[in-house]
Design a protein around this motif. Structure first.
Motif, PDB file in Angstrom:
ATOM      1  N   TYR A   1       2.370   7.970  -0.794  1.00  0.00           N
ATOM      2  CA  TYR A   1       1.015   7.691  -0.392  1.00  0.00           C
ATOM      3  C   TYR A   1       0.920   8.497   0.752  1.00  0.00           C
ATOM      4  O   TYR A   1       1.596   9.259   1.315  1.00  0.00           O
TER       5      TYR A   1
ATOM      6  N   ASP B   1      -0.735   9.033   4.491  1.00  0.00           N
ATOM      7  CA  ASP B   1      -1.057   8.205   5.591  1.00  0.00           C
ATOM      8  C   ASP B   1      -2.229   9.163   6.513  1.00  0.00           C
ATOM      9  O   ASP B   1      -1.861  10.125   7.000  1.00  0.00           O
TER      10      ASP B   1
ATOM     11  N   GLU C   1       6.206   4.262  -0.182  1.00  0.00           N
ATOM     12  CA  GLU C   1       6.247   2.851   0.077  1.00  0.00           C
ATOM     13  C   GLU C   1       7.705   2.316  -0.071  1.00  0.00           C
ATOM     14  O   GLU C   1       8.057   2.109  -1.060  1.00  0.00           O
TER      15      GLU C   1
ATOM     16  N   ARG D   1      -4.476   4.434   4.018  1.00  0.00           N
ATOM     17  CA  ARG D   1      -3.459   5.202   3.180  1.00  0.00           C
ATOM     18  C   ARG D   1      -4.082   5.481   1.857  1.00  0.00           C
ATOM     19  O   ARG D   1      -5.229   4.737   1.238  1.00  0.00           O
TER      20      ARG D   1
ATOM     21  N   TYR E   1      -2.918   5.630  -1.743  1.00  0.00           N
ATOM     22  CA  TYR E   1      -1.537   5.824  -2.673  1.00  0.00           C
ATOM     23  C   TYR E   1      -1.717   6.386  -3.843  1.00  0.00           C
ATOM     24  O   TYR E   1      -2.943   6.528  -4.683  1.00  0.00           O
TER      25      TYR E   1
END
Length: 307
Positions: free
Chosen positions: A180, A182, A192, A205, A207
């Motif tokens: 992901y 951030d 993660e 975030r 993903y």
């Protein structure tokens, strides 16, 4: 039976109400082409709307299901999340080639580029949105057609403001082990590590390469949102928490406790359309009752057990 009712409230934008036989409803504004309410057959609201939001021209609506096009976030030259959510849409009289929908209440909307839009984003397009309501399920099918003589690229997201009982009692399953970006850490890329996403502070975030099904589990309400998506490989997760909520003028100080955004998105790899090509996405949002064993919900049942 007419598929929807159009309500005009004073000088405000037209509000369109979809309803189906079990009693569930959805409300859509032509302003932004935005779903602003989705209630189940018990008249329980599934979507979050800010209690401080005031509808003003050229201002986005905080809550519901805004459409982010032709860019997500502020990564391009346009206003944050693009301009589709601050434009007046129209009813789409020719939504082909999508087939008619049986046993569902359906609305087709259309947004076309204007001369004003071309000053800031110089590409001609048609953005269509089909909204279909059935028992326990709300389906959105966005389509973007390039009506220009040259290719263009865009990013896209359906932002889902979900109504939850208490953000600290919510977990998201289906995104574990994924990479992901951030946004709180200059869009650095991470992986993660948690078994599920839980919330004890601000999160922002994106993903990447997510599965077609994601589960948002509300422990207190014993209710699970199941998000199914096609054509949108990424998923954005956002909650502003207390400090950011107080800084946002259109969000109540305590609103962060009862909301969570989990979005269907195409962000990492922009979608490229040649002249007269069309892209299509699909999102189905449904709810199911959650059953627990030692406080845990079987993720295989949620993510793969429902058709």
């Amino acid at each position: 039976m007419t598929p929807f009712n159009v309500i005009q409230e004073g000088d405000g934008p037209s509000r369109i109400v979809l309803s189906e036989r079990t009693g569930s409803t959805a409300e859509v504004l032509l302003y932004g082409g935005q779903v602003v309410s989705w209630k189940n057959e018990k008249r329980e609201e599934m979507l979050f709307m800010s209690n401080k939001d005031i509808l003003k021209p050229s201002k986005a609506i905080r809550g519901g299901m805004p459409i982010c096009f032709p860019q997500f976030s502020n990564l391009g030259s346009l206003e944050q999340h693009g301009f589709a959510r601050t434009r007046l849409w129209s009813l789409d009289s020719s939504p082909s080639p999508l087939p008619p929908v049986n046993n569902q209440s359906t609305l087709d909307l259309l947004l076309k580029s204007t001369e004003e839009d071309l000053k800031t984003w110089s590409h001609r397009f048609e953005l269509r949105l089909r909204i279909s309501l059935s028992a326990g399920k709300l389906t959105l099918i966005p389509r973007v057609r390039n009506t220009d003589s040259k290719a263009f690229s865009f990013t896209f997201a359906l932002r889902n403001y979900l109504s939850v009982s208490d953000i600290s009692e919510v977990r998201v399953e289906g995104l574990e082990t994924l990479d992901y970006f951030d946004n709180l850490l200059e869009r650095e890329r991470y992986t993660e590590q948690a078994d599920a996403i839980t919330f004890d502070g601000e999160i922002d975030r994106v993903y990447l390469g997510t599965p077609t099904k994601i589960a948002i589990i509300d422990h207190e309400k014993k209710r699970t949102f199941v998000l199914r998506k096609e054509g949108m490989p990424d998923a954005a997760v956002w909650n502003p928490w207390d400090k950011k909520a107080k800084a946002l003028l259109d969000l109540g100080d305590e609103d962060y406790k009862t909301m969570l955004c989990v979005d269907s998105a195409a962000i990492e790899t922009p979608i490229v359309l040649k002249p007269f090509e069309e892209w299509k996405g699909r999102q189905e949002l449904s709810t199911v009752s959650s059953s627990y064993c030692s406080g845990q919900l079987d993720p295989r049942k949620v993510l793969y057990g429902f058709t």
